[in-house]
Each structure stands twice: as structure tokens, then as C-alpha cells.
Design a protein around this motif. Sequence first.
Motif, PDB file in Angstrom:
ATOM      1  N   ASP A  41       0.846  -1.190   0.000  1.00 44.60           N
ATOM      2  CA  ASP A  41       0.000   0.000   0.000  1.00 44.60           C
ATOM      3  C   ASP A  41       0.885   1.245   0.000  1.00 44.60           C
ATOM      4  O   ASP A  41       2.089   1.167   0.243  1.00 44.60           O
ATOM      5  CB  ASP A  41      -0.906  -0.011   1.233  1.00 44.60           C
ATOM      6  CG  ASP A  41      -2.053   0.954   1.114  1.00 44.60           C
ATOM      7  OD1 ASP A  41      -2.180   1.598   0.055  1.00 44.60           O
ATOM      8  OD2 ASP A  41      -2.829   1.082   2.069  1.00 44.60           O
ATOM      9  N   ASN A  42       0.288   2.392  -0.300  1.00 45.58           N
ATOM     10  CA  ASN A  42       0.992   3.682  -0.256  1.00 45.58           C
ATOM     11  C   ASN A  42       2.253   3.665  -1.113  1.00 45.58           C
ATOM     12  O   ASN A  42       3.373   3.847  -0.625  1.00 45.58           O
ATOM     13  CB  ASN A  42       1.351   4.043   1.190  1.00 45.58           C
ATOM     14  CG  ASN A  42       0.125   4.229   2.050  1.00 45.58           C
ATOM     15  OD1 ASN A  42      -0.891   4.732   1.589  1.00 45.58           O
ATOM     16  ND2 ASN A  42       0.226   3.806   3.300  1.00 45.58           N
ATOM     17  N   PHE A  43       2.072   3.408  -2.408  1.00 44.98           N
ATOM     18  CA  PHE A  43       3.204   3.420  -3.330  1.00 44.98           C
ATOM     19  C   PHE A  43       3.825   4.811  -3.389  1.00 44.98           C
ATOM     20  O   PHE A  43       3.131   5.826  -3.361  1.00 44.98           O
ATOM     21  CB  PHE A  43       2.752   3.016  -4.734  1.00 44.98           C
ATOM     22  CG  PHE A  43       2.181   1.631  -4.809  1.00 44.98           C
ATOM     23  CD1 PHE A  43       2.965   0.529  -4.495  1.00 44.98           C
ATOM     24  CD2 PHE A  43       0.870   1.410  -5.188  1.00 44.98           C
ATOM     25  CE1 PHE A  43       2.449  -0.760  -4.553  1.00 44.98           C
ATOM     26  CE2 PHE A  43       0.339   0.142  -5.266  1.00 44.98           C
ATOM     27  CZ  PHE A  43       1.126  -0.952  -4.939  1.00 44.98           C
ATOM     28  N   THR A  44       5.169   4.857  -3.469  1.00 47.04           N
ATOM     29  CA  THR A  44       5.900   6.120  -3.558  1.00 47.04           C
ATOM     30  C   THR A  44       6.751   6.110  -4.817  1.00 47.04           C
ATOM     31  O   THR A  44       7.514   5.166  -5.051  1.00 47.04           O
ATOM     32  CB  THR A  44       6.804   6.318  -2.328  1.00 47.04           C
ATOM     33  OG1 THR A  44       6.001   6.290  -1.138  1.00 47.04           O
ATOM     34  CG2 THR A  44       7.533   7.652  -2.408  1.00 47.04           C
ATOM     35  N   TRP A  45       6.626   7.166  -5.626  1.00 48.12           N
ATOM     36  CA  TRP A  45       7.345   7.258  -6.898  1.00 48.12           C
ATOM     37  C   TRP A  45       8.486   8.272  -6.803  1.00 48.12           C
ATOM     38  O   TRP A  45       8.408   9.239  -6.065  1.00 48.12           O
ATOM     39  CB  TRP A  45       6.403   7.725  -8.006  1.00 48.12           C
ATOM     40  CG  TRP A  45       5.328   6.770  -8.407  1.00 48.12           C
ATOM     41  CD1 TRP A  45       4.088   6.666  -7.854  1.00 48.12           C
ATOM     42  CD2 TRP A  45       5.386   5.818  -9.464  1.00 48.12           C
ATOM     43  NE1 TRP A  45       3.363   5.709  -8.495  1.00 48.12           N
ATOM     44  CE2 TRP A  45       4.136   5.158  -9.499  1.00 48.12           C
ATOM     45  CE3 TRP A  45       6.365   5.443 -10.385  1.00 48.12           C
ATOM     46  CZ2 TRP A  45       3.840   4.156 -10.406  1.00 48.12           C
ATOM     47  CZ3 TRP A  45       6.071   4.429 -11.310  1.00 48.12           C
ATOM     48  CH2 TRP A  45       4.831   3.812 -11.314  1.00 48.12           C
ATOM     49  N   GLN A  46       9.525   8.037  -7.614  1.00 51.07           N
ATOM     50  CA  GLN A  46      10.477   9.092  -7.884  1.00 51.07           C
ATOM     51  C   GLN A  46       9.839  10.079  -8.851  1.00 51.07           C
ATOM     52  O   GLN A  46       8.962   9.698  -9.643  1.00 51.07           O
ATOM     53  CB  GLN A  46      11.772   8.540  -8.506  1.00 51.07           C
ATOM     54  CG  GLN A  46      12.685   7.842  -7.518  1.00 51.07           C
ATOM     55  CD  GLN A  46      14.024   7.484  -8.139  1.00 51.07           C
ATOM     56  OE1 GLN A  46      14.206   7.591  -9.342  1.00 51.07           O
ATOM     57  NE2 GLN A  46      14.943   7.051  -7.303  1.00 51.07           N
TER      58      GLN A  46
END
Length: 230
Positions: A218-223
Motif C-alpha cells: 500500500d501507499n506506493f511512492t514514486w520518484q
Amino acid sequence: MLKIVLFKISKISLIPFFTLVSFFVLPLVACPLTGQVMVKQKLDPASYPLWSTFEMDKTAPNEKWVSFTVNYANKTDSLFLRSVSDNKTYRFTSSSMSLFTKNNLFVFMKNNTLVTINPENGKMDFVEAVEHYEYSHPTNLLVVYCQSEKNKGTLRIKIPLGETLQEISDVTNFSVSPLGKHLLYNLCFNGKNSVFLTDLKKLNTSQYIINATENYYDNFTWQKNDKAAA
């Protein structure tokens, strides 16, 4: 060349100082002070529901349409869509999360319904039972999450005011990359979770990043450059 102009003074008349003072003061004294002050109105609690705040919202890419909100103290807030040229106006109550697409369509949430409208002709499209949506500007696609059961739903990738190109069942959460080119989503099937990556320009090229594990993602973080996610 510097020019010098000479003036001829024929006569100087001296006026006593007290006469000047009288000349300027008397008109001021004659004007009552109370006439220059605005009378304050007493606030009436019955008028509180009429109070509202105005906030600018979005501007269409072609700058022909703008949206704004009017928020009331004790009434339902309203989202407005207005033409800059002729003041043609649409009003939507209980609406939020608005945006303009790259081709000037207006998208917003009305309660749990996703609404898309072409402001030029009034044509509208509705998607119900929507929990969340995101927009991919480079591909001009809407990614819509419709919850069908507890902690699980269907992900729809569709053209604004158009057809649905792809539906993915058993999705628990998703995230569109900052540049709008990629999609990450977690799929839960038979108690196992898999994370998939989709190129929104090539919808048939999804690939799994993590396959069939009991861990929940959950809560994917992208560059910011879309080249990595966590």
C-alpha cells in the motif's frame, strides 16, 4: 540651450495671517463629523447561513472556462463552471476533486459518482461507486477505482467522456506515476497479493513486479522522474 523665462510682478497684496486661517477653517467646522462615518450594522444570527466564501479552483487549458467554489457556513457547498466569454454557468452541489483534461473536459466527484462534462455542449458521463480516481495527462486517460466489496474493487481505465479501455478486478489500491505515464496496482486473489506495473501508453504490456505473496502493499511512492517506485 537653457531658456530662462522672466515674469513681471506688478503688485504684491499682503493678507493678514488671521484672515487666511479663518478662510480655511470655517468651511471645515461647518461640516459635521458624524456625516463622514459609516454606520455599523449589528450582526444578526439569522443571517449567518447567508455567509459564504469564494475560492478560485481551476482554469481550462484553452482559458475559455474556469471553475470556482462557493462554500457556505450552514448550507451545501457548490462547485461552479463558468464560461469566460459569455458567463454561461453550470452549478454542481456536493462536488469536489475537480480537474480539466488536456482537451478541456471538466471532471469532478459528486459524492461517490465521477462526472465528466463537455462544457461546450453539456454532454455528460457518469461512473458510480467511485472511491478514487486519477488522471494521466500524457495519455488523456482516467484511472478510476470502483469499490465492489470490502477492501477490494475494480480498476477502470477509460477515455474521458468515452469508452472503458480496460477493467481489472480484485484491486486493493493503485497509484499513477507523477508524470502520468505508468500505473502501479496491487491485486489480491485467493489471499495472495501481486503488484503490477502498467505502461499507460501500452495497456496490454502489464508486468508483475511482485507475484503471489501474503504481504500487503500500500501507499506506493514514486520518484519524480517515474523511473522508480517503492
